[in-house]
Design a protein around this motif. Sequence first.
Motif, PDB file in Angstrom:
ATOM      1  N   LYS A 221       0.812  -1.213   0.000  1.00 60.00           N
ATOM      2  CA  LYS A 221       0.000   0.000   0.000  1.00 60.00           C
ATOM      3  C   LYS A 221       0.846   1.264   0.000  1.00 60.00           C
ATOM      4  CE  LYS A 221      -3.878  -2.181   2.404  1.00 60.00           C
ATOM      5  NZ  LYS A 221      -4.724  -2.170   3.624  1.00 60.00           N
ATOM      6  N   ASP A 222       1.998   1.221   0.671  1.00 58.92           N
ATOM      7  CA  ASP A 222       2.795   2.435   0.844  1.00 58.92           C
ATOM      8  C   ASP A 222       3.964   2.535  -0.124  1.00 58.92           C
ATOM      9  OD1 ASP A 222       4.033   0.274   1.933  1.00 58.92           O
ATOM     10  OD2 ASP A 222       4.886   1.345   3.648  1.00 58.92           O
ATOM     11  N   MET A 223       3.999   1.642  -1.150  1.00 62.01           N
ATOM     12  CA  MET A 223       5.102   1.668  -2.098  1.00 62.01           C
ATOM     13  C   MET A 223       4.569   1.473  -3.512  1.00 62.01           C
ATOM     14  SD  MET A 223       8.070  -0.521  -0.214  1.00 62.01           S
ATOM     15  CE  MET A 223       9.220  -0.091  -1.521  1.00 62.01           C
ATOM     16  N   PRO A 224       5.209   2.111  -4.507  1.00 64.13           N
ATOM     17  CA  PRO A 224       4.760   1.947  -5.893  1.00 64.13           C
ATOM     18  C   PRO A 224       5.145   0.591  -6.454  1.00 64.13           C
ATOM     19  CG  PRO A 224       6.736   3.288  -5.834  1.00 64.13           C
ATOM     20  CD  PRO A 224       6.349   3.059  -4.405  1.00 64.13           C
ATOM     21  N   GLY A 225       4.432   0.160  -7.488  1.00 65.77           N
ATOM     22  CA  GLY A 225       4.779  -1.062  -8.175  1.00 65.77           C
ATOM     23  C   GLY A 225       4.420  -2.319  -7.404  1.00 65.77           C
ATOM     24  N   VAL A 226       4.986  -3.453  -7.837  1.00 67.62           N
ATOM     25  CA  VAL A 226       4.792  -4.742  -7.186  1.00 67.62           C
ATOM     26  C   VAL A 226       6.150  -5.399  -7.022  1.00 67.62           C
ATOM     27  CG1 VAL A 226       2.457  -5.048  -8.099  1.00 67.62           C
ATOM     28  CG2 VAL A 226       4.411  -5.890  -9.420  1.00 67.62           C
ATOM     29  N   ARG A 227       6.191  -6.421  -6.162  1.00 66.01           N
ATOM     30  CA  ARG A 227       7.479  -7.073  -5.916  1.00 66.01           C
ATOM     31  C   ARG A 227       7.277  -8.534  -5.530  1.00 66.01           C
ATOM     32  NH1 ARG A 227       6.443  -2.985  -3.606  1.00 66.01           N
ATOM     33  NH2 ARG A 227       8.205  -1.924  -4.544  1.00 66.01           N
ATOM     34  N   ILE A 228       8.356  -9.296  -5.579  1.00 63.95           N
ATOM     35  CA  ILE A 228       8.300 -10.711  -5.205  1.00 63.95           C
ATOM     36  C   ILE A 228       8.218 -10.810  -3.688  1.00 63.95           C
ATOM     37  CG2 ILE A 228       9.540 -12.906  -5.192  1.00 63.95           C
ATOM     38  CD1 ILE A 228      10.690 -12.195  -7.893  1.00 63.95           C
ATOM     39  N   LYS A 229       7.138 -11.406  -3.193  1.00 62.85           N
ATOM     40  CA  LYS A 229       6.931 -11.549  -1.757  1.00 62.85           C
ATOM     41  C   LYS A 229       7.336 -12.929  -1.257  1.00 62.85           C
ATOM     42  CE  LYS A 229       4.832  -7.549  -1.039  1.00 62.85           C
ATOM     43  NZ  LYS A 229       3.437  -7.603  -0.590  1.00 62.85           N
ATOM     44  N   THR A 230       6.986 -13.948  -2.025  1.00 65.48           N
ATOM     45  CA  THR A 230       7.297 -15.322  -1.638  1.00 65.48           C
ATOM     46  C   THR A 230       8.040 -16.007  -2.781  1.00 65.48           C
ATOM     47  OG1 THR A 230       5.292 -15.460  -0.315  1.00 65.48           O
ATOM     48  CG2 THR A 230       6.348 -17.536  -0.887  1.00 65.48           C
ATOM     49  N   LEU A 231       9.114 -16.702  -2.449  1.00 66.65           N
ATOM     50  CA  LEU A 231       9.886 -17.390  -3.477  1.00 66.65           C
ATOM     51  C   LEU A 231      10.528 -18.640  -2.903  1.00 66.65           C
ATOM     52  CD1 LEU A 231      11.147 -17.534  -6.320  1.00 66.65           C
ATOM     53  CD2 LEU A 231      13.036 -16.134  -5.427  1.00 66.65           C
ATOM     54  N   LYS A 232      10.148 -19.786  -3.432  1.00 67.30           N
ATOM     55  CA  LYS A 232      10.867 -21.045  -3.177  1.00 67.30           C
ATOM     56  C   LYS A 232      11.569 -21.382  -4.478  1.00 67.30           C
ATOM     57  CE  LYS A 232       7.549 -22.836   0.207  1.00 67.30           C
ATOM     58  NZ  LYS A 232       6.500 -21.826   0.045  1.00 67.30           N
ATOM     59  N   ASN A 233      12.826 -21.034  -4.551  1.00 66.68           N
ATOM     60  CA  ASN A 233      13.548 -21.057  -5.824  1.00 66.68           C
ATOM     61  C   ASN A 233      14.338 -22.344  -6.004  1.00 66.68           C
ATOM     62  OD1 ASN A 233      14.279 -20.069  -8.278  1.00 66.68           O
ATOM     63  ND2 ASN A 233      15.800 -18.636  -7.525  1.00 66.68           N
ATOM     64  N   THR A 234      13.649 -23.474  -5.826  1.00 66.36           N
ATOM     65  CA  THR A 234      14.272 -24.782  -6.015  1.00 66.36           C
ATOM     66  C   THR A 234      13.445 -25.595  -7.004  1.00 66.36           C
ATOM     67  OG1 THR A 234      15.136 -24.775  -3.755  1.00 66.36           O
ATOM     68  CG2 THR A 234      15.047 -26.894  -4.889  1.00 66.36           C
ATOM     69  N   HIS A 235      14.098 -26.150  -8.011  1.00 66.44           N
ATOM     70  CA  HIS A 235      13.399 -26.954  -9.021  1.00 66.44           C
ATOM     71  C   HIS A 235      13.788 -28.432  -8.871  1.00 66.44           C
ATOM     72  CE1 HIS A 235      11.452 -23.870 -11.521  1.00 66.44           C
ATOM     73  NE2 HIS A 235      12.503 -23.113 -11.249  1.00 66.44           N
ATOM     74  N   ASP A 236      12.768 -29.278  -8.727  1.00 68.31           N
ATOM     75  CA  ASP A 236      12.956 -30.731  -8.686  1.00 68.31           C
ATOM     76  C   ASP A 236      12.314 -31.340  -9.931  1.00 68.31           C
ATOM     77  OD1 ASP A 236      13.997 -30.550  -5.972  1.00 68.31           O
ATOM     78  OD2 ASP A 236      11.932 -30.151  -5.396  1.00 68.31           O
ATOM     79  N   CYS A 237      12.546 -30.728 -11.073  1.00 73.06           N
ATOM     80  CA  CYS A 237      11.872 -31.170 -12.297  1.00 73.06           C
ATOM     81  C   CYS A 237      12.868 -31.186 -13.455  1.00 73.06           C
ATOM     82  CB  CYS A 237      10.701 -30.240 -12.626  1.00 73.06           C
ATOM     83  SG  CYS A 237      11.196 -28.512 -12.812  1.00 73.06           S
ATOM     84  N   ASN A 238      12.445 -31.794 -14.536  1.00 73.26           N
ATOM     85  CA  ASN A 238      13.273 -31.819 -15.735  1.00 73.26           C
ATOM     86  C   ASN A 238      13.038 -30.558 -16.566  1.00 73.26           C
ATOM     87  OD1 ASN A 238      14.263 -34.433 -15.141  1.00 73.26           O
ATOM     88  ND2 ASN A 238      12.426 -35.358 -16.051  1.00 73.26           N
ATOM     89  N   GLU A 239      14.008 -30.241 -17.394  1.00 76.08           N
ATOM     90  CA  GLU A 239      13.847 -29.093 -18.277  1.00 76.08           C
ATOM     91  C   GLU A 239      12.730 -29.359 -19.275  1.00 76.08           C
ATOM     92  OE1 GLU A 239      17.661 -28.475 -20.008  1.00 76.08           O
ATOM     93  OE2 GLU A 239      18.509 -27.551 -18.202  1.00 76.08           O
ATOM     94  N   ALA A 240      12.011 -28.274 -19.634  1.00 74.30           N
ATOM     95  CA  ALA A 240      10.827 -28.411 -20.484  1.00 74.30           C
ATOM     96  C   ALA A 240      11.155 -28.042 -21.923  1.00 74.30           C
ATOM     97  CB  ALA A 240       9.704 -27.520 -19.952  1.00 74.30           C
ATOM     98  N   PHE A 241      10.848 -28.963 -22.840  1.00 69.65           N
ATOM     99  CA  PHE A 241      11.024 -28.677 -24.262  1.00 69.65           C
ATOM    100  C   PHE A 241       9.808 -27.924 -24.817  1.00 69.65           C
ATOM    101  CE2 PHE A 241      10.730 -30.202 -28.783  1.00 69.65           C
ATOM    102  CZ  PHE A 241      11.804 -29.467 -29.247  1.00 69.65           C
TER     103      PHE A 241
END
Length: 401
Positions: A221-241
């Motif tokens: 509310k008190d800041m312009p724009g948007v931002r990343i609030k929650t991030l679980k930056n771990t991938h347990d998957c294969n690359e996607a073609f």
Amino acid sequence: MILVDIILNYGGEWIKKPNVMYSKKLIDTWTSYDPDLLSFIDIVNEYNSKFGFLGVQQLIVTVPTGNYYEIDGDNGIRQLLYLVSEEFKVLNIYVVDEGEELIEVHNISQHSKSYVATTEVGTDGESDNESDDNHVKVEYDSDDLNKIAFKKNRIIDETLLDYKELCIGMSFKDIPEARLCINLYALVNKRNLKQLKSDPSRLRYECVVGCRFSLHISGDKDMPGVRIKTLKNTHDCNEAFDNGRVDHLTIAYYFKSKLQNDPKYRIKDMRDDLKERFDVNVSHGKCKRAKRLILEKLEGSFTDDYNRLEAYANELRSSNPRSDVIINISKDALANGKRRFLRMFICFHALKMVLRIVVDKETKRTWNWFLGHLKRSLDLKEMGEGITFISDMQKSSIMLK
């Protein structure tokens, strides 16, 4: 010592709502500048002498967070230089000219080296119903802020390296910009992210079933724009073609510069480039829509410029009756159903009348009158020795005596 690049912005407009922002038009850059030599008066003089400003009444800069702050004298310059680092060494400077309305921004002296932002705490069983109670205060030091600001100044190039990583607190102008960033992140990292929520104020993503990656973006509310609030930056998957995040808009942004430079760049080459660099399968239809979108906007920009020129010519004719205003366009382009500007001729009616009434003929009497005044102006004394004037298309020369 860290050398800085100083970008002087001018010729644009200040936008005050909903957030303060400068719409850039023109820039002038001082590259590899020694910050110890930077002074307030030098910047002011540059704007006044080089860009034709009447008098700088307000000098404004952007800091690592992307917010605007006012610089007041050399003390303000020193405060700004405290923020310089390897990640923040491009200084964007703006001014408010004399007679213009002042911009309401904080003074640089009020900028703190630490920054407190509201960041959501993520849990494995998180739902879509966010509440204010589900937030904590996370304090960033100046190094963290510099990293976030660096990520904000992202460049779309062939490698997309600026989109390789995400971090808590990374900010965006709005939801569409955030969505584009995540799509490019998915492209460069070869991850088929699933968009679970998308509305004017929030975005939420997960990866494929079984992968721990999750992401939530929203505003404060008190800041312009948007931002990343929650991030679980771990991938347990294969690359996607086959990647659903790589839509025609994302492809258009990726190839925008290349297609503007080479409109004949083929759809087949677009598909091959994406496959070779990111190992992603993109349909012919998506690339075709992306190319058409870019070329239509490019053609539209040219048409808009030409229409503005036509409007200017009509305004001249309206405000200066009996004036000659002629726009010449290419016959070859016109034969192909397009308009391409070649040249423009303007002769105001008042100027035509003055030339007819005032200007005398080129005679011996008028030449003697002109040269006599010229001799006095140049202080050539009586003899005018060594000075020769030759009138074009004449068979003889006229000496000052």
